[in-house]
Write a protein that holds these residues in place. Structure first.
Motif, short mmCIF file in Angstrom:
data_model
loop_
_atom_site.label_atom_id
_atom_site.label_comp_id
_atom_site.label_asym_id
_atom_site.label_seq_id
_atom_site.Cartn_x
_atom_site.Cartn_y
_atom_site.Cartn_z
N VAL A 58 0.85 -1.19 0.00
CA VAL A 58 0.00 0.00 0.00
C VAL A 58 0.88 1.24 0.00
N ALA A 59 1.77 1.33 0.99
CA ALA A 59 2.64 2.51 1.07
C ALA A 59 3.81 2.20 1.99
N GLN A 87 1.17 6.65 10.20
CA GLN A 87 -0.26 6.72 9.92
C GLN A 87 -0.51 6.58 8.43
N LEU A 88 -1.67 6.06 8.12
CA LEU A 88 -2.11 5.93 6.73
C LEU A 88 -3.48 6.57 6.63
N PHE A 99 -4.28 7.74 -0.98
CA PHE A 99 -3.80 7.43 0.35
C PHE A 99 -2.54 8.25 0.64
N THR A 100 -2.34 8.60 1.91
CA THR A 100 -1.14 9.35 2.31
C THR A 100 -0.55 8.71 3.55
N ILE A 101 0.74 8.40 3.49
CA ILE A 101 1.45 7.85 4.64
C ILE A 101 2.28 8.94 5.28
N TYR A 137 4.20 4.39 -2.95
CA TYR A 137 2.80 3.97 -2.90
C TYR A 137 2.54 2.89 -3.95
N GLY A 138 1.61 2.02 -3.62
CA GLY A 138 1.13 1.08 -4.62
C GLY A 138 0.29 1.82 -5.65
N ASP A 139 0.29 1.31 -6.87
CA ASP A 139 -0.40 2.01 -7.96
C ASP A 139 -1.89 2.19 -7.69
#
Length: 123
Positions: free
Chosen positions: A48-49, A80-81, A68-70, A60-62
């Protein structure tokens, strides 16, 4: 030994947002990156990230890029995600992960895993 504890999962409607938190405890020497993976029933675990613990650019995953933000918080040893614009296909068990580098995160070379937390997105 490093322990990773996830929190923040649950049920959300499509289009909504959810924030996952991973707290790291124990001996963390050498673990210079953390990240999130997910696994849906019948599917392989996917990135995911990931983020370097110190300076560096997240990966990040495509399928989640731009939604999404890590982020990391050094003082509390948390990652955090933030998940926005959630879709039913984001439904999965989400796992926190720790590795020595973000490249290892990207290559699924993980040294420590959390137990996982369920995220369900309803349509």
């Amino acid at each position: 030994q490093v322990q990773l504890t996830e929190s923040g999962g649950g049920l959300v409607m499509a289009g909504g947002s959810l924030k996952l938190t991973c707290t790291a405890s124990g001996r963390s020497f050498g673990m210079d990156a953390m990240g999130w993976f997910r696994q849906a029933p019948g599917k392989a675990r996917e990135l995911v990230a990931g983020i370097p613990w110190h300076a560096g650019i997240p990966v990040y995953g495509d399928s989640v890029k731009y939604r999404f933000t890590i982020s990391r918080e050094h003082g509390s040893n948390t990652v955090q995600l933030l998940m926005d614009e959630l879709r039913p296909e984001d439904t999965a068990v989400y796992f926190c992960a720790a590795a020595s580098t973000v490249d290892n995160i990207r290559n699924h070379q993980i040294e420590y895993w959390g137990q996982g937390i369920q995220v369900t997105v309803s349509s």
